[in-house]
Design a protein around this motif. Structure first.
Motif: not given
Length: 459
Positions: A92-100
């Motif tokens: 999903g866009i949100v969890p991946v972006r937050k970790i990045l």
């Protein structure tokens, strides 16, 4: 390459898993700042190539970002030959972006396009031809194109090129010794030996070049256009090849007014197949635009499939199209053989004597297998398919091979004329350097940067 890079390694959008990939000497230290293992292991206890369960936590706020599985891979036995960490989080866009964002804040920098593979090349784990095969593997459209790309990733082309370069190097060594030490007690190389060696090298380069056209088709697809006058069965043929109703089929002539493009696999060969508007004189402005676009695609096509109505005699419209086909790679289909045959095959051969003619009935499915077999035969040329060859699929590789071939030809001519060995040595060395561009041994940094700029992020 002392810095640590990071990128999202999975495609954007909703998915079961998203992967954030790090590579570089500080990968594990950065992970330790944001990852809390479920079992409470310290950073020194992380075992390479084992999944570790835990949570990603923002060190500033102690907020839990996601529940994850983490893999640590220790250099040099990794994709980049550096320390690598992969964080498997929820897709999903949100969890991946937050970790990045968290990883970037903790000291990593965003990877450039293709930088992971570029590091693999610069660190000596793969050569340049293998690196380029990575993108071919990702973009493969058929099993055959996948197999060819995977073979190149495994080093099939690189091995052949390196073997040729070793033969050239041996030839260069003999030439150099005879130039530099003419008075020493060294066995003198004869021009006959030089010519035999150069001819062998030429034939091996030519063998690779012969596979280039087939390789290009396997990689990019055979640009195929279906043409004919209206209502001869072009759209029905396309639907039959695709095995789905993609094009509108009616008894009304001129139904197809725009260009329909689709990819279809014919026994592993990708065909970029185009169904065109029927070519005829028309006053309908929309249909007229479609006819003009048909002619544009016709001029760009690798293969033309020309459809005729076997239940009618040749018309002036048919003959006008046939005049355009005399110098084109063409398969002629006599369709509608389920109806009483009126069209005489001999009348076709009078205009197009050397073209393959196949009698088919799209309605009954007759002749389609013969059409597919003919396309395969045209692509492989009958012989290439049965040999264990390294297909050349890359335009850059083909260009390097062409220059290598020209250089060795000039060397052969210099030998034939009995010119001094200095002249021969220059041509042979040029051949060796051109081949080195394929594997990256003699390529410039600007070319390397340009190649990897075409890669996707995270690879």
């Amino acid at each position: 390459m002392s810095d640590t890079i990071v990128a999202i390694a999975t495609a954007p959008g909703e998915a079961g898993i998203g992967i954030v990939r790090l590579s570089g000497g500080e990968s594990l230290e950065i992970l330790d700042k944001i990852f809390v293992p479920t079992r409470g292991e310290s950073i020194k206890e992380y075992k390479p190539r084992r999944l570790t369960h835990g949570k990603i936590i923002d060190p500033k706020t102690n907020q839990i970002i996601d529940e994850v599985l983490v893999t640590y891979m220790k250099a040099p036995y990794t994709y980049t030959a550096e320390d690598v960490v992969e964080i498997n989080c929820h897709g999903g866009i949100v969890p991946v972006r937050k970790i990045l964002e968290l990883v970037l804040r903790c000291g990593a920098r965003m990877a450039e396009r293709g930088e992971f593979t570029k590091r693999a090349f610069l660190n000596g784990r793969i050569d340049l031809a293998q690196a380029e095969a990575v993108m071919d593997l990702i973009s493969a459209k058929t099993d055959k194109s996948f197999d060819v790309a995977f073979g190149q990733l495994e080093g099939s082309l690189s091995k052949e090129v390196k073997n040729i370069r070793e033969s050239i190097l041996e030839m260069m060594a003999h030439i150099t010794v005879n130039i530099d030490f003419p008075d020493e007690d060294i066995e003198e190389i004869t021009y006959k030996e030089l010519q035999d060696s150069a001819n062998s090298i030429y034939e091996r380069i030519e063998g690779l070049l012969e596979s280039a056209q087939t390789g290009k088709i396997i990689k990019e697809g055979l640009h195929t256009v279906i043409i004919g006058k209206p209502n001869v069965g072009k759209s029905s043929l396309m639907n039959a090849l695709l095995k789905e109703s993609r094009a509108i089929v009616t008894e009304v002539p001129g139904t197809t007014r725009d260009i329909i493009e689709e990819f279809v696999s014919i026994k592993g060969i990708p065909l970029k197949i185009v169904d065109t508007a029927g070519i005829r004189e028309t006053e309908d402005i929309v249909e007229k635009i479609g006819v003009e676009r048909s002619k544009e695609f016709f001029n760009k096509a690798d293969l033309v499939i020309f459809v005729l109505n076997a239940s009618e005699p040749l018309t002036d419209e048919d003959k006008q199209i046939m005049e355009l086909l005399k110098n084109r790679q063409t398969i002629i289909l006599m369709n509608k053989t389920d109806l009483p045959m009126v069209l005489d095959e001999e009348n076709i051969r009078k205009i197009l004597p050397n073209k393959k003619i196949i009698k088919i009935s799209v309605l009954e499915g007759k002749g389609l297998k013969e059409l597919e077999d003919t396309i395969v035969e045209m692509v492989y040329g009958g012989e290439v398919r049965q040999k264990e060859v390294s297909f050349v699929t890359n335009v850059r590789h083909k260009d390097a091979l062409e220059r290598a071939k020209t250089s060795i030809q000039e060397g052969i001519e210099a030998i034939r004329q009995g010119l001094p060995l200095d002249f021969v040595e220059v041509d042979v060395r040029n051949c060796w350097e051109a081949l080195g561009e394929i594997t990256g041994d003699t390529v410039g940094e600007d070319v390397i940067d340009k190649i990897f700029a075409n890669f996707c992020l995270g690879k």
